[in-house]
Design a protein around this motif. Structure first.
Motif, short mmCIF file in Angstrom:
data_model
loop_
_atom_site.label_atom_id
_atom_site.label_comp_id
_atom_site.label_asym_id
_atom_site.label_seq_id
_atom_site.Cartn_x
_atom_site.Cartn_y
_atom_site.Cartn_z
N VAL A 76 0.83 -1.21 0.00
CA VAL A 76 0.00 0.00 0.00
C VAL A 76 0.87 1.26 0.00
CG1 VAL A 76 -1.56 1.37 1.44
CG2 VAL A 76 -2.06 -1.04 1.01
N THR A 77 1.89 1.29 0.85
CA THR A 77 2.75 2.47 0.93
C THR A 77 3.54 2.67 -0.37
OG1 THR A 77 2.98 2.13 3.31
CG2 THR A 77 4.56 3.58 2.26
N ALA A 78 4.08 1.60 -0.90
CA ALA A 78 4.83 1.70 -2.16
C ALA A 78 3.92 2.21 -3.28
CB ALA A 78 5.42 0.34 -2.53
N SER A 79 2.69 1.75 -3.29
CA SER A 79 1.74 2.16 -4.32
C SER A 79 1.37 3.63 -4.17
CB SER A 79 0.49 1.29 -4.25
OG SER A 79 0.81 -0.09 -4.41
N ALA A 80 1.28 4.10 -2.92
CA ALA A 80 0.97 5.52 -2.68
C ALA A 80 2.08 6.41 -3.24
CB ALA A 80 0.80 5.76 -1.18
N ILE A 81 3.30 5.96 -3.16
CA ILE A 81 4.44 6.73 -3.68
C ILE A 81 4.47 6.69 -5.21
CG2 ILE A 81 6.96 6.85 -3.76
CD1 ILE A 81 6.90 5.48 -0.94
N LYS A 82 4.25 5.53 -5.74
CA LYS A 82 4.36 5.32 -7.19
C LYS A 82 3.15 5.84 -7.97
CE LYS A 82 6.53 3.07 -10.64
NZ LYS A 82 7.86 3.44 -11.13
N GLY A 83 1.97 5.86 -7.29
CA GLY A 83 0.74 6.27 -7.98
C GLY A 83 0.08 5.13 -8.71
N GLU A 84 0.61 3.95 -8.52
CA GLU A 84 0.07 2.73 -9.13
C GLU A 84 0.54 1.56 -8.27
OE1 GLU A 84 3.56 1.88 -12.42
OE2 GLU A 84 2.07 3.42 -12.88
N ILE A 85 -0.09 0.42 -8.43
CA ILE A 85 0.29 -0.73 -7.62
C ILE A 85 1.75 -1.07 -7.87
CG2 ILE A 85 -0.11 -3.18 -7.16
CD1 ILE A 85 -3.05 -2.72 -7.63
N ALA A 86 2.50 -1.15 -6.77
CA ALA A 86 3.94 -1.35 -6.86
C ALA A 86 4.44 -2.11 -5.64
CB ALA A 86 4.66 0.00 -6.97
N THR A 87 5.65 -2.62 -5.74
CA THR A 87 6.28 -3.27 -4.60
C THR A 87 7.27 -2.31 -3.96
OG1 THR A 87 8.09 -4.15 -5.92
CG2 THR A 87 6.10 -5.51 -5.75
N ALA A 88 7.63 -2.58 -2.72
CA ALA A 88 8.59 -1.73 -2.01
C ALA A 88 9.93 -1.67 -2.74
CB ALA A 88 8.78 -2.24 -0.59
N ASP A 89 10.37 -2.78 -3.29
CA ASP A 89 11.63 -2.82 -4.02
C ASP A 89 11.61 -1.89 -5.23
OD1 ASP A 89 12.68 -4.61 -2.25
OD2 ASP A 89 12.37 -6.38 -3.50
N MET A 90 10.49 -1.87 -5.92
CA MET A 90 10.36 -0.99 -7.10
C MET A 90 10.48 0.48 -6.71
SD MET A 90 7.17 -2.67 -9.14
CE MET A 90 7.01 -1.21 -10.14
N VAL A 91 9.87 0.84 -5.61
CA VAL A 91 9.88 2.23 -5.17
C VAL A 91 11.28 2.63 -4.73
CG1 VAL A 91 9.05 3.81 -3.40
CG2 VAL A 91 7.46 2.31 -4.57
N CYS A 92 11.93 1.75 -4.00
CA CYS A 92 13.27 2.06 -3.52
C CYS A 92 14.26 2.21 -4.67
CB CYS A 92 13.74 0.96 -2.56
SG CYS A 92 12.85 0.95 -1.00
N GLU A 93 14.03 1.52 -5.75
CA GLU A 93 14.95 1.58 -6.89
C GLU A 93 14.70 2.81 -7.77
OE1 GLU A 93 15.31 -3.28 -7.50
OE2 GLU A 93 14.24 -2.04 -8.94
N THR A 94 13.44 3.27 -7.79
CA THR A 94 13.09 4.30 -8.79
C THR A 94 12.79 5.66 -8.20
OG1 THR A 94 10.76 3.66 -8.69
CG2 THR A 94 12.15 2.55 -10.31
N VAL A 95 12.61 5.75 -6.87
CA VAL A 95 12.21 7.02 -6.28
C VAL A 95 13.39 7.66 -5.56
CG1 VAL A 95 10.67 8.15 -4.65
CG2 VAL A 95 9.81 6.32 -6.09
#
Length: 419
Positions: free
Chosen positions: A400-419
């Motif tokens: 849920v938190t990763a998706s809030a950052i990304k604006g779409e359903i995402a995993t924590a790993d994806m957010v940490c790599e791209t944000v």
């Protein structure tokens, strides 16, 4: 022949030596919980009784949590009715303390108890080895007046847990996996019992999350063996068990499932059913309008820590509203001390007072037509979080938190790599 945990608790409450699945037993209740979702109806029925009375007021716990602060004059009137009745009769009453099941776990539930709650997720109390089950207003009123009720002894599904959850996988993923495996009707009027060496690796927060959602598979109750983790939690909260029960080795189970915790992966429950599950990786990229971190299932301190660790130094997507709602006043205060709420607010999240919030779908954070919510709440059927033509995905605090950052359903790993 031996008995299951559910059979033993019911037998104890019924004052009999033995109880078997299919028996109908008259039981004495240890505790009765009700919230502002339906208590006003119970009060109306109470006043219509020929000889209204409360058998044992010390067993009653009433909690305002669904619509607080009140969102309309109608809700305000309902709360006043509940508040005034509780004061008149000396009923233990909480308002603003948090979500009913979290408050009950923090302050009241003990192993071995038989508890009725006027809310379906009362099965959460099984995390402490108590038989908690949801009932309607009529059954609640009868138990409130007489102190007793009847129960059809349920069959038991046994879940033997082994191993440990992998890093980045949570109890929320575990129970969604199980519901997907057995189906939304897979445990209809059955007890879901959890045991095995894998259980010992689960925290109390994990256990509450698992037991809480068992009703979404149709379960009458959920139960976990009481171990050192549970006993430590009790001691920390100044309570002693009523009794500790464990299924006998020769107990009869309707079915036994072996679950390797190490095999669980991040899961999402897609609209519009809790058993419509899929790995998160199959739902990546679904655009969201709102994210919700809270509820009686995932609003505890551990969940807030997970979310805060992911979002620290980052920002909520400008296209997303991110609601963070601690499950109780205690959780809120601890999160304040740890600086977790500051982290969420600095990231652009909206931090709310402890309550059911958008999980209940009638006040805070209601979503509109065609909007998409990803939530740590309990249900995702049509209209649960607002407009009937909206969409709710269920996932862990991390997803849920990763998706809030990304604006779409995402995993924590994806957010940490791209944000």
């Amino acid at each position: 022949m031996g008995m299951t945990m559910a059979e033993k608790i019911i037998a104890s409450a019924a004052g009999v030596e033995s109880a078997k699945a299919g028996d109908i037993c008259t039981v004495e209740l240890d505790r009765l919980m009700s919230n502002d979702g339906t208590t006003h109806l119970t009060i109306d029925m109470y006043h219509n009784l020929k000889n209204p009375r409360i058998k044992d007021v010390s067993k009653l716990v009433w909690i305002v949590d669904h619509n607080i602060p009140s969102d309309s004059p109608k809700t305000a009137a309902s709360h006043k009715k509940m508040r005034d009745f509780a004061r008149e009769h000396g009923i233990t009453f909480y308002e603003g303390e948090g979500v009913c099941h979290q408050v009950m776990m923090e302050k009241h539930v003990r192993p071995g108890e038989l508890i009725f709650g006027a809310d379906s997720h009362t099965c959460a109390y099984g995390a402490l080895g108590a038989f908690g089950t949801g009932v309607g207003c009529t059954d609640y009123l009868y138990a409130m007046v007489t102190g007793t009720s009847w129960l059809l002894v349920p069959e038991t599904l046994r879940f033997n847990l082994t191993g440990k959850l992998p890093e980045g996988v949570y109890a929320r993923d575990l129970i969604l996996h199980i519901i997907g495996k057995i189906g939304a009707n897979g445990a209809n009027y059955k007890a879901m019992e959890f045991a095995g060496e894998g259980l010992h690796s689960l925290t109390m927060s994990d256990r509450i999350a698992v037991c809480n959602l068992c009703v979404e598979a149709g379960a009458k109750t959920a139960l976990m063996e009481v171990d050192d983790v549970a006993m430590d939690y009790l001691k920390e909260h100044g309570r002693e068990p009523k009794a500790i029960f464990k299924s006998d080795e020769d107990a009869v189970f309707a079915q036994v499932y072996d679950i390797d915790l190490g095999s669980i992966q991040p899961i999402v429950a897609k609209p519009h059913f809790v058993d419509n599950v899929a790995p998160v990786k199959e739902c990546l990229g679904v655009k969201i309008d709102e994210a919700f971190l809270g509820s009686c299932n995932n609003g505890r301190l551990e969940d807030l820590r997970v979310g805060a660790a992911i979002i620290k130094g980052k920002k909520v997507s400008p296209k997303v509203r991110f609601l963070v709602v601690p499950a109780s006043r205690t959780v809120y205060q601890e999160a304040l001390k740890e600086g977790l709420l500051d982290i969420f607010m600095e990231a652009g999240a909206i931090v709310m007072n402890p309550n059911c919030s958008v999980c209940w779908g009638s006040c805070q954070g209601v979503i509109g037509e065609n909007e998409v919510l990803i939530s740590t709440g309990t249900r995702n059927f049509k209209g649960r979080a607002g407009h009937r033509d909206s969409f709710v995905y269920l996932a862990s605090a991390a997803t849920v938190t990763a998706s809030a950052i990304k604006g779409e359903i995402a995993t924590a790993d994806m957010v940490c790599e791209t944000v």
